[in-house]
Design a protein around this motif. Structure first.
Motif, PDB file in Angstrom:
ATOM      1  N   VAL A 175      -6.116  18.766   9.152  1.00  0.00           N
ATOM      2  CA  VAL A 175      -5.273  17.711   8.578  1.00  0.00           C
ATOM      3  C   VAL A 175      -6.015  16.370   8.594  1.00  0.00           C
ATOM      4  N   ARG A 176      -6.657  16.053   9.736  1.00  0.00           N
ATOM      5  CA  ARG A 176      -7.418  14.789   9.807  1.00  0.00           C
ATOM      6  C   ARG A 176      -8.473  14.738   8.704  1.00  0.00           C
ATOM      7  N   SER A 177      -9.121  15.874   8.466  1.00  0.00           N
ATOM      8  CA  SER A 177     -10.245  15.851   7.524  1.00  0.00           C
ATOM      9  C   SER A 177      -9.787  15.554   6.102  1.00  0.00           C
ATOM     10  N   PHE A 178      -8.678  16.196   5.624  1.00  0.00           N
ATOM     11  CA  PHE A 178      -8.315  15.873   4.230  1.00  0.00           C
ATOM     12  C   PHE A 178      -7.452  14.627   4.096  1.00  0.00           C
ATOM     13  N   ILE A 179      -6.849  14.169   5.192  1.00  0.00           N
ATOM     14  CA  ILE A 179      -6.097  12.900   5.134  1.00  0.00           C
ATOM     15  C   ILE A 179      -7.053  11.706   5.267  1.00  0.00           C
ATOM     16  N   LEU A 180      -8.026  11.805   6.187  1.00  0.00           N
ATOM     17  CA  LEU A 180      -8.948  10.678   6.435  1.00  0.00           C
ATOM     18  C   LEU A 180     -10.196  10.720   5.556  1.00  0.00           C
ATOM     19  N   GLY A 181     -10.397  11.839   4.846  1.00  0.00           N
ATOM     20  CA  GLY A 181     -11.573  11.939   3.978  1.00  0.00           C
ATOM     21  C   GLY A 181     -12.846  12.283   4.724  1.00  0.00           C
ATOM     22  N   LEU A 182     -12.737  13.181   5.713  1.00  0.00           N
ATOM     23  CA  LEU A 182     -13.931  13.587   6.465  1.00  0.00           C
ATOM     24  C   LEU A 182     -14.687  14.671   5.708  1.00  0.00           C
ATOM     25  N   ASP A 183     -15.965  14.762   5.996  1.00  0.00           N
ATOM     26  CA  ASP A 183     -16.847  15.802   5.439  1.00  0.00           C
ATOM     27  C   ASP A 183     -16.983  16.851   6.546  1.00  0.00           C
ATOM     28  N   ILE A 184     -16.167  17.900   6.485  1.00  0.00           N
ATOM     29  CA  ILE A 184     -16.042  18.815   7.623  1.00  0.00           C
ATOM     30  C   ILE A 184     -16.705  20.166   7.353  1.00  0.00           C
ATOM     31  N   ASP A 185     -17.435  20.642   8.344  1.00  0.00           N
ATOM     32  CA  ASP A 185     -17.995  22.007   8.321  1.00  0.00           C
ATOM     33  C   ASP A 185     -17.146  22.872   9.225  1.00  0.00           C
ATOM     34  N   PHE A 186     -16.867  24.109   8.831  1.00  0.00           N
ATOM     35  CA  PHE A 186     -16.204  24.970   9.803  1.00  0.00           C
ATOM     36  C   PHE A 186     -17.090  26.136  10.215  1.00  0.00           C
ATOM     37  N   VAL A 187     -17.013  26.452  11.507  1.00  0.00           N
ATOM     38  CA  VAL A 187     -17.750  27.584  12.078  1.00  0.00           C
ATOM     39  C   VAL A 187     -16.741  28.430  12.861  1.00  0.00           C
ATOM     40  N   ALA A 188     -17.098  29.664  13.142  1.00  0.00           N
ATOM     41  CA  ALA A 188     -16.216  30.537  13.931  1.00  0.00           C
ATOM     42  C   ALA A 188     -15.963  29.882  15.280  1.00  0.00           C
ATOM     43  N   PRO A 189     -14.711  29.895  15.758  1.00  0.00           N
ATOM     44  CA  PRO A 189     -14.437  29.319  17.079  1.00  0.00           C
ATOM     45  C   PRO A 189     -15.056  30.194  18.162  1.00  0.00           C
TER      46      PRO A 189
ATOM     47  N   MET B  45       0.847  -1.200   0.000  1.00  0.00           N
ATOM     48  CA  MET B  45       0.000   0.000   0.000  1.00  0.00           C
ATOM     49  C   MET B  45       0.883   1.251   0.000  1.00  0.00           C
ATOM     50  N   LYS B  46       0.533   2.208  -0.886  1.00  0.00           N
ATOM     51  CA  LYS B  46       1.318   3.439  -0.994  1.00  0.00           C
ATOM     52  C   LYS B  46       1.186   4.262   0.281  1.00  0.00           C
ATOM     53  N   LYS B  47       2.328   4.761   0.752  1.00  0.00           N
ATOM     54  CA  LYS B  47       2.327   5.542   1.999  1.00  0.00           C
ATOM     55  C   LYS B  47       1.648   6.890   1.767  1.00  0.00           C
ATOM     56  N   LEU B  48       0.735   7.234   2.660  1.00  0.00           N
ATOM     57  CA  LEU B  48       0.065   8.536   2.555  1.00  0.00           C
ATOM     58  C   LEU B  48       1.056   9.635   2.895  1.00  0.00           C
ATOM     59  N   SER B  49       1.118  10.674   2.075  1.00  0.00           N
ATOM     60  CA  SER B  49       2.007  11.794   2.391  1.00  0.00           C
ATOM     61  C   SER B  49       1.178  13.051   2.623  1.00  0.00           C
ATOM     62  N   TYR B  50       1.867  14.096   3.062  1.00  0.00           N
ATOM     63  CA  TYR B  50       1.177  15.361   3.337  1.00  0.00           C
ATOM     64  C   TYR B  50       0.661  16.017   2.056  1.00  0.00           C
ATOM     65  N   LYS B  51       1.080  15.495   0.888  1.00  0.00           N
ATOM     66  CA  LYS B  51       0.594  16.076  -0.374  1.00  0.00           C
ATOM     67  C   LYS B  51      -0.756  15.492  -0.785  1.00  0.00           C
ATOM     68  N   ASN B  52      -1.179  14.437  -0.071  1.00  0.00           N
ATOM     69  CA  ASN B  52      -2.457  13.780  -0.413  1.00  0.00           C
ATOM     70  C   ASN B  52      -3.665  14.548   0.106  1.00  0.00           C
ATOM     71  N   VAL B  53      -4.735  14.542  -0.680  1.00  0.00           N
ATOM     72  CA  VAL B  53      -6.058  14.966  -0.204  1.00  0.00           C
ATOM     73  C   VAL B  53      -7.011  13.836  -0.572  1.00  0.00           C
ATOM     74  N   HIS B  54      -7.657  13.275   0.425  1.00  0.00           N
ATOM     75  CA  HIS B  54      -8.554  12.122   0.227  1.00  0.00           C
ATOM     76  C   HIS B  54      -9.672  12.493  -0.751  1.00  0.00           C
ATOM     77  N   ASN B  55     -10.038  11.546  -1.637  1.00  0.00           N
ATOM     78  CA  ASN B  55     -11.043  11.871  -2.655  1.00  0.00           C
ATOM     79  C   ASN B  55     -12.453  12.029  -2.086  1.00  0.00           C
ATOM     80  N   LEU B  56     -12.671  11.629  -0.818  1.00  0.00           N
ATOM     81  CA  LEU B  56     -13.997  11.845  -0.212  1.00  0.00           C
ATOM     82  C   LEU B  56     -14.035  13.092   0.679  1.00  0.00           C
ATOM     83  N   PHE B  57     -12.913  13.796   0.779  1.00  0.00           N
ATOM     84  CA  PHE B  57     -12.860  14.999   1.616  1.00  0.00           C
ATOM     85  C   PHE B  57     -13.836  16.054   1.105  1.00  0.00           C
ATOM     86  N   LYS B  58     -14.562  16.664   2.061  1.00  0.00           N
ATOM     87  CA  LYS B  58     -15.445  17.790   1.738  1.00  0.00           C
ATOM     88  C   LYS B  58     -15.240  18.891   2.756  1.00  0.00           C
TER      89      LYS B  58
END
Length: 349
Positions: free
Chosen positions: A113-127, A1-14
Protein backbone atom coordinates in the motif's frame (compact mmCIF):
# COMPACT_ATOMS: atom_id res chain seq x y z
CA UNK A 1 -5.48 19.48 -2.36
CA UNK A 2 -7.52 16.44 -3.44
CA UNK A 3 -7.69 13.76 -0.76
CA UNK A 4 -5.81 10.60 -1.69
CA UNK A 5 -8.11 7.58 -1.75
CA UNK A 6 -7.49 3.85 -1.90
CA UNK A 7 -8.35 3.99 -5.62
CA UNK A 8 -5.23 6.06 -6.34
CA UNK A 9 -1.98 4.66 -7.72
CA UNK A 10 0.87 7.18 -7.71
CA UNK A 11 2.20 7.96 -11.20
CA UNK A 12 5.80 7.25 -10.08
CA UNK A 13 4.96 3.83 -8.61
CA UNK A 14 7.01 0.95 -10.01
CA UNK A 15 6.87 -2.78 -9.30
CA UNK A 16 10.03 -4.75 -10.09
CA UNK A 17 11.16 -1.91 -12.34
CA UNK A 18 7.91 -1.45 -14.32
CA UNK A 19 5.58 1.57 -14.14
CA UNK A 20 2.11 0.17 -13.43
CA UNK A 21 -1.27 1.89 -13.07
CA UNK A 22 -4.40 0.44 -11.45
CA UNK A 23 -5.43 -1.55 -14.55
CA UNK A 24 -1.89 -2.87 -15.00
CA UNK A 25 -1.79 -3.99 -11.36
CA UNK A 26 -5.04 -5.91 -11.75
CA UNK A 27 -3.69 -7.63 -14.91
CA UNK A 28 -0.41 -8.47 -13.13
CA UNK A 29 -2.40 -9.85 -10.18
CA UNK A 30 -4.18 -12.38 -12.40
CA UNK A 31 -0.81 -13.52 -13.81
CA UNK A 32 0.68 -13.86 -10.31
CA UNK A 33 -2.31 -15.92 -9.11
CA UNK A 34 -2.28 -18.14 -12.20
CA UNK A 35 1.45 -18.66 -12.73
CA UNK A 36 3.32 -17.33 -9.68
CA UNK A 37 4.97 -19.00 -6.73
CA UNK A 38 2.98 -19.26 -3.48
CA UNK A 39 4.17 -15.86 -2.19
CA UNK A 40 3.38 -14.23 -5.55
CA UNK A 41 -0.16 -15.67 -5.51
CA UNK A 42 -0.78 -14.05 -2.12
CA UNK A 43 0.43 -10.69 -3.52
CA UNK A 44 -1.99 -11.12 -6.46
CA UNK A 45 -4.86 -12.01 -4.12
CA UNK A 46 -4.26 -8.95 -1.96
CA UNK A 47 -4.03 -6.57 -4.93
CA UNK A 48 -7.33 -7.86 -6.35
CA UNK A 49 -8.94 -7.44 -2.91
CA UNK A 50 -7.53 -3.93 -2.70
CA UNK A 51 -8.86 -2.81 -6.09
CA UNK A 52 -12.32 -4.40 -5.81
CA UNK A 53 -15.50 -2.41 -5.16
CA UNK A 54 -15.45 -2.81 -1.36
CA UNK A 55 -14.20 0.05 0.84
CA UNK A 56 -12.78 -2.37 3.43
CA UNK A 57 -10.49 -5.36 3.77
CA UNK A 58 -10.52 -8.16 6.36
CA UNK A 59 -7.27 -8.57 8.31
CA UNK A 60 -6.04 -11.37 10.57
CA UNK A 61 -4.67 -10.04 13.88
CA UNK A 62 -1.62 -11.60 15.54
CA UNK A 63 -3.08 -11.47 19.05
CA UNK A 64 -1.20 -8.46 20.47
CA UNK A 65 -4.33 -7.03 22.13
CA UNK A 66 -6.07 -10.35 22.84
CA UNK A 67 -7.04 -13.54 21.02
CA UNK A 68 -6.17 -13.59 17.26
CA UNK A 69 -9.23 -12.58 15.23
CA UNK A 70 -10.36 -11.19 11.91
CA UNK A 71 -10.96 -7.44 11.91
CA UNK A 72 -12.62 -5.40 9.18
CA UNK A 73 -10.47 -2.40 8.24
CA UNK A 74 -11.30 0.53 5.98
CA UNK A 75 -8.94 0.82 3.03
CA UNK A 76 -8.88 4.59 3.58
CA UNK A 77 -7.44 3.99 7.07
CA UNK A 78 -4.64 1.95 5.46
CA UNK A 79 -3.98 4.85 3.05
CA UNK A 80 -3.81 7.22 6.05
CA UNK A 81 -1.32 4.89 7.75
CA UNK A 82 0.83 4.82 4.59
CA UNK A 83 0.83 8.65 4.45
CA UNK A 84 1.82 8.89 8.14
CA UNK A 85 4.73 6.48 7.55
CA UNK A 86 5.87 8.47 4.52
CA UNK A 87 5.75 11.65 6.57
CA UNK A 88 7.57 10.24 9.63
CA UNK A 89 10.36 8.51 7.68
CA UNK A 90 10.61 11.27 5.03
CA UNK A 91 9.95 8.95 2.09
CA UNK A 92 9.75 10.56 -1.35
CA UNK A 93 8.16 9.45 -4.64
CA UNK A 94 10.68 7.39 -6.61
CA UNK A 95 12.47 6.06 -3.50
CA UNK A 96 13.64 2.48 -4.01
CA UNK A 97 12.08 -0.05 -1.61
CA UNK A 98 12.32 -3.79 -1.00
CA UNK A 99 9.30 -5.96 -0.24
CA UNK A 100 10.42 -9.13 1.56
CA UNK A 101 7.60 -9.85 4.05
CA UNK A 102 4.73 -12.35 3.78
CA UNK A 103 1.56 -10.75 2.39
CA UNK A 104 -0.53 -12.74 4.87
CA UNK A 105 0.12 -10.23 7.65
CA UNK A 106 -0.56 -6.50 7.85
CA UNK A 107 3.15 -5.53 7.68
CA UNK A 108 3.46 -7.12 4.23
CA UNK A 109 0.18 -5.70 2.97
CA UNK A 110 1.17 -2.22 4.13
CA UNK A 111 4.50 -2.27 2.27
CA UNK A 112 2.51 -2.72 -0.95
CA UNK A 113 0.00 0.00 0.00
CA UNK A 114 2.82 2.44 0.89
CA UNK A 115 4.49 1.78 -2.44
CA UNK A 116 1.54 2.62 -4.72
CA UNK A 117 0.21 5.43 -2.49
CA UNK A 118 3.61 7.12 -1.94
CA UNK A 119 5.01 6.32 -5.39
CA UNK A 120 7.84 4.02 -4.33
CA UNK A 121 9.88 1.94 -6.78
CA UNK A 122 9.49 -1.44 -5.09
CA UNK A 123 11.11 -4.81 -5.81
CA UNK A 124 9.57 -7.94 -4.38
CA UNK A 125 11.44 -11.09 -3.40
CA UNK A 126 10.27 -14.30 -1.72
CA UNK A 127 9.89 -13.75 2.03
CA UNK A 128 12.90 -15.64 3.40
CA UNK A 129 15.25 -15.39 6.35
CA UNK A 130 18.00 -13.98 4.03
CA UNK A 131 16.14 -11.32 2.00
CA UNK A 132 19.25 -9.46 0.77
CA UNK A 133 21.11 -12.58 -0.46
CA UNK A 134 22.61 -12.08 -3.94
CA UNK A 135 21.13 -8.59 -4.19
CA UNK A 136 23.39 -5.57 -4.71
CA UNK A 137 20.62 -3.02 -5.35
CA UNK A 138 20.76 0.17 -3.27
CA UNK A 139 17.50 0.59 -1.32
CA UNK A 140 16.14 3.73 0.33
CA UNK A 141 13.60 1.89 2.48
CA UNK A 142 13.24 -1.70 3.68
CA UNK A 143 11.02 -3.39 6.31
CA UNK A 144 12.14 -6.62 8.01
CA UNK A 145 11.43 -8.82 11.01
CA UNK A 146 14.31 -9.27 13.51
CA UNK A 147 15.46 -12.65 12.08
CA UNK A 148 15.79 -11.14 8.60
CA UNK A 149 17.70 -8.16 10.01
CA UNK A 150 20.04 -10.51 11.91
CA UNK A 151 20.83 -12.40 8.69
CA UNK A 152 21.26 -9.24 6.59
CA UNK A 153 23.90 -7.36 8.59
CA UNK A 154 26.52 -7.54 5.81
CA UNK A 155 24.02 -6.52 3.12
CA UNK A 156 22.76 -3.47 5.01
CA UNK A 157 25.58 -1.46 3.48
CA UNK A 158 23.15 -1.12 0.54
CA UNK A 159 20.16 -0.02 2.67
CA UNK A 160 19.71 3.62 3.69
CA UNK A 161 16.71 3.28 6.03
CA UNK A 162 15.15 0.19 7.60
CA UNK A 163 12.24 -0.49 9.95
CA UNK A 164 12.21 -3.65 12.06
CA UNK A 165 9.00 -4.95 13.60
CA UNK A 166 6.76 -7.97 14.11
CA UNK A 167 8.63 -9.21 17.19
CA UNK A 168 10.76 -7.69 19.96
CA UNK A 169 14.33 -7.01 18.94
CA UNK A 170 16.96 -8.68 21.13
CA UNK A 171 19.63 -6.55 22.81
CA UNK A 172 22.54 -8.25 20.95
CA UNK A 173 20.81 -7.54 17.61
CA UNK A 174 20.09 -3.96 18.65
CA UNK A 175 23.80 -3.48 19.42
CA UNK A 176 24.86 -4.87 16.04
CA UNK A 177 22.33 -2.72 14.18
CA UNK A 178 23.44 0.42 16.02
CA UNK A 179 26.89 -0.03 14.40
CA UNK A 180 25.76 -0.23 10.74
CA UNK A 181 25.56 2.76 8.41
CA UNK A 182 21.82 2.19 7.87
CA UNK A 183 19.29 4.31 9.78
CA UNK A 184 17.49 1.52 11.67
CA UNK A 185 14.21 1.99 13.53
CA UNK A 186 12.34 -0.40 15.79
CA UNK A 187 8.60 0.03 15.28
CA UNK A 188 5.71 -0.28 17.72
CA UNK A 189 2.30 -1.31 16.48
CA UNK A 190 -0.15 -4.10 15.75
CA UNK A 191 -2.76 -5.11 13.19
CA UNK A 192 -5.39 -3.03 15.00
CA UNK A 193 -3.30 0.14 14.45
CA UNK A 194 -2.53 -0.87 10.83
CA UNK A 195 1.14 -1.53 11.64
CA UNK A 196 3.21 1.02 13.53
CA UNK A 197 1.96 4.09 15.37
CA UNK A 198 5.41 4.81 16.85
CA UNK A 199 9.07 4.16 16.13
CA UNK A 200 12.44 4.64 17.77
CA UNK A 201 15.96 4.71 16.42
CA UNK A 202 17.91 1.63 17.47
CA UNK A 203 19.70 2.46 20.72
CA UNK A 204 17.13 5.06 21.83
CA UNK A 205 14.93 4.29 24.82
CA UNK A 206 11.66 6.00 23.92
CA UNK A 207 9.29 5.51 21.01
CA UNK A 208 8.11 8.65 19.19
CA UNK A 209 4.57 8.84 17.83
CA UNK A 210 3.68 9.08 14.16
CA UNK A 211 1.48 12.03 13.07
CA UNK A 212 -2.15 12.17 14.31
CA UNK A 213 -1.66 9.69 17.17
CA UNK A 214 -2.42 10.38 20.85
CA UNK A 215 -1.68 8.12 23.81
CA UNK A 216 -2.75 7.70 27.42
CA UNK A 217 -2.74 4.99 30.10
CA UNK A 218 -5.59 3.10 31.71
CA UNK A 219 -5.86 2.20 35.41
CA UNK A 220 -3.51 -0.78 34.87
CA UNK A 221 -0.82 1.53 33.37
CA UNK A 222 -1.34 -0.09 29.96
CA UNK A 223 -1.05 1.99 26.79
CA UNK A 224 -4.26 3.32 25.23
CA UNK A 225 -3.94 4.52 21.63
CA UNK A 226 -6.16 7.09 19.93
CA UNK A 227 -5.41 7.27 16.21
CA UNK A 228 -8.66 8.44 14.57
CA UNK A 229 -7.22 8.31 11.05
CA UNK A 230 -6.51 4.57 11.34
CA UNK A 231 -9.05 3.37 13.94
CA UNK A 232 -12.48 4.75 14.83
CA UNK A 233 -12.15 3.38 18.38
CA UNK A 234 -9.55 3.74 21.14
CA UNK A 235 -7.23 0.73 21.23
CA UNK A 236 -6.46 -0.64 24.69
CA UNK A 237 -3.24 -2.68 24.66
CA UNK A 238 -1.72 -5.15 27.12
CA UNK A 239 1.54 -3.17 27.12
CA UNK A 240 2.83 -1.53 30.30
CA UNK A 241 4.40 1.80 29.42
CA UNK A 242 5.85 4.94 30.90
CA UNK A 243 4.67 8.06 29.07
CA UNK A 244 7.51 10.59 28.82
CA UNK A 245 5.57 13.42 27.19
CA UNK A 246 2.67 13.81 24.81
CA UNK A 247 4.76 12.45 21.96
CA UNK A 248 6.93 9.69 23.52
CA UNK A 249 6.67 6.57 25.65
CA UNK A 250 8.91 3.80 26.98
CA UNK A 251 7.74 0.19 26.61
CA UNK A 252 8.19 -1.65 29.94
CA UNK A 253 6.65 -5.05 29.22
CA UNK A 254 3.43 -6.99 28.61
CA UNK A 255 0.95 -7.14 31.47
CA UNK A 256 0.21 -10.78 30.64
CA UNK A 257 3.91 -11.63 31.18
CA UNK A 258 4.00 -10.09 34.69
CA UNK A 259 4.98 -12.63 37.37
CA UNK A 260 3.55 -12.54 40.90
CA UNK A 261 6.18 -14.31 42.99
CA UNK A 262 5.40 -14.35 46.70
CA UNK A 263 3.43 -11.11 46.34
CA UNK A 264 6.24 -9.32 44.45
CA UNK A 265 5.27 -8.27 40.92
CA UNK A 266 8.09 -8.71 38.41
CA UNK A 267 8.18 -7.45 34.80
CA UNK A 268 10.18 -10.02 32.77
CA UNK A 269 11.23 -7.58 30.05
CA UNK A 270 12.96 -5.33 32.61
CA UNK A 271 14.90 -8.29 34.07
CA UNK A 272 15.81 -9.44 30.54
CA UNK A 273 17.19 -5.99 29.78
CA UNK A 274 19.60 -6.31 32.72
CA UNK A 275 20.65 -9.84 31.69
CA UNK A 276 21.06 -9.07 28.00
CA UNK A 277 24.79 -8.28 28.07
CA UNK A 278 25.71 -11.56 29.75
CA UNK A 279 23.71 -14.08 27.68
CA UNK A 280 24.51 -14.50 24.00
CA UNK A 281 21.74 -16.94 23.00
CA UNK A 282 18.06 -16.09 22.84
CA UNK A 283 16.46 -16.22 26.29
CA UNK A 284 13.57 -15.00 28.40
CA UNK A 285 12.45 -15.08 32.01
CA UNK A 286 9.01 -16.28 33.07
CA UNK A 287 6.99 -17.73 35.91
CA UNK A 288 6.10 -21.37 36.60
CA UNK A 289 3.79 -22.63 39.38
CA UNK A 290 5.39 -22.99 42.82
CA UNK A 291 3.76 -24.36 45.98
CA UNK A 292 5.31 -21.70 48.24
CA UNK A 293 5.65 -18.58 46.06
CA UNK A 294 2.63 -19.14 43.83
CA UNK A 295 4.87 -18.44 40.84
CA UNK A 296 8.60 -19.07 40.67
CA UNK A 297 10.83 -16.92 38.46
CA UNK A 298 12.88 -18.98 35.98
CA UNK A 299 15.35 -18.22 33.19
CA UNK A 300 14.91 -20.09 29.88
CA UNK A 301 17.84 -20.12 27.42
CA UNK A 302 17.72 -21.41 23.84
CA UNK A 303 20.27 -24.11 22.94
CA UNK A 304 22.17 -26.83 24.73
CA UNK A 305 23.88 -26.18 28.05
CA UNK A 306 27.63 -25.71 27.60
CA UNK A 307 30.18 -26.44 30.29
CA UNK A 308 31.19 -22.77 30.21
CA UNK A 309 27.61 -21.54 30.72
CA UNK A 310 27.57 -19.74 34.04
CA UNK A 311 25.05 -16.90 34.05
CA UNK A 312 25.80 -14.09 36.47
CA UNK A 313 22.85 -12.58 38.33
CA UNK A 314 24.86 -9.95 40.19
CA UNK A 315 23.27 -7.07 38.24
CA UNK A 316 19.79 -8.15 39.41
CA UNK A 317 17.92 -7.06 42.53
CA UNK A 318 17.20 -9.66 45.20
CA UNK A 319 13.71 -10.59 43.94
CA UNK A 320 14.73 -10.48 40.27
CA UNK A 321 17.14 -13.43 40.50
CA UNK A 322 15.74 -16.54 38.76
CA UNK A 323 15.31 -19.55 41.04
CA UNK A 324 16.14 -22.02 38.24
CA UNK A 325 17.71 -22.04 34.74
CA UNK A 326 16.33 -24.19 31.92
CA UNK A 327 17.80 -24.90 28.47
CA UNK A 328 15.46 -25.51 25.51
CA UNK A 329 17.05 -26.72 22.26
CA UNK A 330 14.80 -24.59 19.99
CA UNK A 331 12.23 -21.98 20.96
CA UNK A 332 8.83 -22.39 19.33
CA UNK A 333 7.59 -19.25 17.56
CA UNK A 334 4.47 -17.79 16.02
CA UNK A 335 4.42 -17.49 12.22
CA UNK A 336 5.70 -13.93 12.43
CA UNK A 337 8.63 -14.71 14.71
CA UNK A 338 7.36 -14.05 18.26
CA UNK A 339 8.65 -16.51 20.87
CA UNK A 340 5.79 -18.57 22.33
CA UNK A 341 6.74 -17.88 25.96
CA UNK A 342 3.63 -19.39 27.54
CA UNK A 343 3.83 -22.64 25.51
CA UNK A 344 7.52 -23.07 26.37
CA UNK A 345 6.89 -22.44 30.08
CA UNK A 346 3.97 -24.92 30.05
CA UNK A 347 6.33 -27.63 28.76
CA UNK A 348 8.80 -27.02 31.61
CA UNK A 349 6.32 -27.98 34.30
Amino acid sequence: MKKLSYKNVHNLFKLNGFHLDKQDLCRVSYCLIKEGDEFEKSIGDFLLDWFDEKSYIDLQTSGTTGQPKIIRTEKQAMVNSALATGDFFKLSPGDKALYCLPTKYIAGKMMLVRSFILGLDIDFVAPSSHPLANNDTIYDFVAMVPLQAQNSLAGLINVKKMIVGGAKMSKPLEKKLSKVSTEVYETYGMTETITHIAAKKVGDKAFSLLPDVQISQNEKNCLVIDAPKVSSESIITNDLVEIINGNQFVFLGRIDNVINSGGIKLIPEQIEEKLSNGIHSRFFVGGIPDSILGEKLVLVIEGEKQASDEVSFEMLDKYEKPKEVFYVIKFTETENGKVRRKDILENLK
